[in-house]
Write an enzyme that holds these catalytic residues in place. Structure first.
Site, PDB file in Angstrom:
ATOM      1  N   SER A   1       0.871  -1.070   0.053  1.00 12.13           N
ATOM      2  CA  SER A   1       0.084   0.111   0.045  1.00 12.13           C
ATOM      3  C   SER A   1       0.981   1.343  -0.194  1.00 12.13           C
ATOM      4  O   SER A   1       1.982   1.253   0.539  1.00 12.13           O
ATOM      5  CB  SER A   1      -0.947  -0.080   1.214  1.00 12.13           C
ATOM      6  OG  SER A   1      -1.454   1.122   1.210  1.00 12.13           O
TER       7      SER A   1
ATOM      8  N   TYR B   1      -2.186   0.310  10.393  1.00  8.80           N
ATOM      9  CA  TYR B   1      -2.270  -0.490   9.128  1.00  8.80           C
ATOM     10  C   TYR B   1      -1.225  -0.264   8.473  1.00  8.80           C
ATOM     11  O   TYR B   1      -0.666  -1.265   7.689  1.00  8.80           O
ATOM     12  CB  TYR B   1      -3.671   0.041   8.415  1.00  8.80           C
ATOM     13  CG  TYR B   1      -3.586  -0.406   6.899  1.00  8.80           C
ATOM     14  CD1 TYR B   1      -3.672  -1.864   6.498  1.00  8.80           C
ATOM     15  CD2 TYR B   1      -3.588   0.487   5.916  1.00  8.80           C
ATOM     16  CE1 TYR B   1      -3.672  -2.180   5.097  1.00  8.80           C
ATOM     17  CE2 TYR B   1      -3.316   0.000   4.540  1.00  8.80           C
ATOM     18  CZ  TYR B   1      -3.601  -1.324   4.269  1.00  8.80           C
ATOM     19  OH  TYR B   1      -3.545  -1.476   2.806  1.00  8.80           O
TER      20      TYR B   1
ATOM     21  N   LYS C   1       1.971  -3.003   6.733  1.00 11.90           N
ATOM     22  CA  LYS C   1       2.568  -3.204   5.327  1.00 11.90           C
ATOM     23  C   LYS C   1       3.964  -3.259   5.312  1.00 11.90           C
ATOM     24  O   LYS C   1       4.797  -4.034   4.764  1.00 11.90           O
ATOM     25  CB  LYS C   1       1.696  -2.360   4.446  1.00 11.90           C
ATOM     26  CG  LYS C   1       0.424  -2.678   4.148  1.00 11.90           C
ATOM     27  CD  LYS C   1      -0.013  -4.085   3.431  1.00 11.90           C
ATOM     28  CE  LYS C   1      -1.180  -4.297   3.182  1.00 11.90           C
ATOM     29  NZ  LYS C   1      -1.527  -5.635   2.634  1.00 11.90           N
TER      30      LYS C   1
END
Length: 335
Positions: free
Chosen positions: A124, A148, A152
């Site tokens: 991402s 989040y 990643k």
């Protein structure tokens, strides 16, 4: 080639799986249905001569992974399975570490054990944090604004470390920006959820009358109209990017941005939606949210040069296909 697609019933995973089938690949989907619906499998398999196989289960389940790799001649893995709500990650960071980080580690371990040759990872642009745009793959990682994005980054580190240690599998990491849209035939699309922070989800819910108006967080950014600018990319382009990555995988670990390379403001998205779909979207500009940045868009030149990939669809396609998919769902519910 047989490809295992984890999270293959999700938004991007379902479009990628359908495209793989259309190109003649054999596909096995592994999905725990925590953020997807089994009915999506019908859309994936529609109009495809090949049909995807489905296993309900979790990437944290080592025994299940062993069964899958023992029973199926999997040569490539496209790994989508992950929790992706920024808001939820702030509230439940430990859940995101377990699912996203440990899940990736367990899946990769089984790929190494069973001799899988190719591994494509769904990363991402969130890992870039507040890095200055246009963002290239060699940009320094910015301040990470949520767990989040942090998950990643940890996954990418695991992938690089594993390759350094084992020399396999070959790994492609795809960092994509704001994915939206739907399949142009209306067979697949994004499930709209009330807790989704996705801009297009909110616009659709206003267009259907589910909510009254859109709150735009910040109208005083240093942008032409004062609202935040992001790089929006059609889900069909993103799906195609994963197939390019699988087919043009090189030795080692390689990282690519998937983005249009163009920034579009929140107000421009609204105006495009209204013009293309003939639906008025009410909005109110309120104070900025903590942690938001004004401008974020990709430099996709590396993917263009090395993968032969670029975004073919634009904002008009995104807003049209997003609305067409939801309108078809509404009509089906009314039958």
């Amino acid at each position: 080639m047989k490809v295992l697609v984890t999270g293959g019933l999700g938004f991007i995973g379902s479009h990628t799986t359908h495209m793989l089938l259309k190109r003649g690949y054999k596909v096995l989907i592994l999905d725990n249905l925590s953020n997807s619906r089994l009915e999506t499998l019908d859309g994936i398999n529609s109009s495809c001569e090949n049909k995807a196989q489905f296993v309900e289960g979790d990437i944290l389940d080592r025994r299940l992974l062993d069964q899958i790799f023992t029973s199926h001649d999997v040569q490539g893995v496209i790994h989508f399975a992950a929790l992706k709500s920024v808001k939820e990650s702030m509230e439940k960071p430990e859940r995101y570490h377990l699912n996203n980080v440990e899940g990736t580690e367990r899946l990769l371990g089984k790929c190494i054990q069973h001799g899988v040759e190719r591994f494509v990872f769904s990363s991402s642009a969130a890992i870039y944090g507040n890095s200055r745009s246009p963002v290239s793959e060699d940009a320094e990682i910015g301040e990470i604004l949520n767990p989040y994005g942090g998950s990643k980054i940890k996954c990418e580190q695991i992938l690089r470390n594993a390759y350094s240690l084992h020399g396999k599998p070959d790994i492609t990491i795809l960092r994509y920006f704001n994915v939206a849209g739907a399949h142009p035939e209306g067979i697949l699309g994004e499930e709209m959820r009330t807790d989704d922070g996705n801009l297009m989800s909110h616009i659709i819910r206003i267009a259907t009358g589910e909510i009254e108006k859109l709150f735009i967080y910040g109208g005083d950014y240093d942008t032409p109209d004062g609202t935040g600018i992001r790089d929006y990319i059609h889900v069909m382009d993103v799906a195609r990017g994963h197939i390019h990555a699988l087919e043009k995988q090189k030795r080692g670990v390689h990282i690519y941005n998937l983005g249009s390379g163009k920034g579009t403001s929140v107000l421009q998205i609204l105006q495009s939606f209204e013009k293309v779909n003939g639906r008025r979207i009410a909005y109110e500009i309120v104070e900025r949210r903590e942690g938001d940045i004004g401008v974020s868009f990709a430099d996709p030149s590396k993917a263009m040069e090395e993968l032969g990939w670029w975004a073919e669809l634009d904002i008009r396609d995104i807003v049209r296909d997003s609305w067409d998919y939801q309108w078809r769902l509404i009509q089906d519910m009314c039958k």
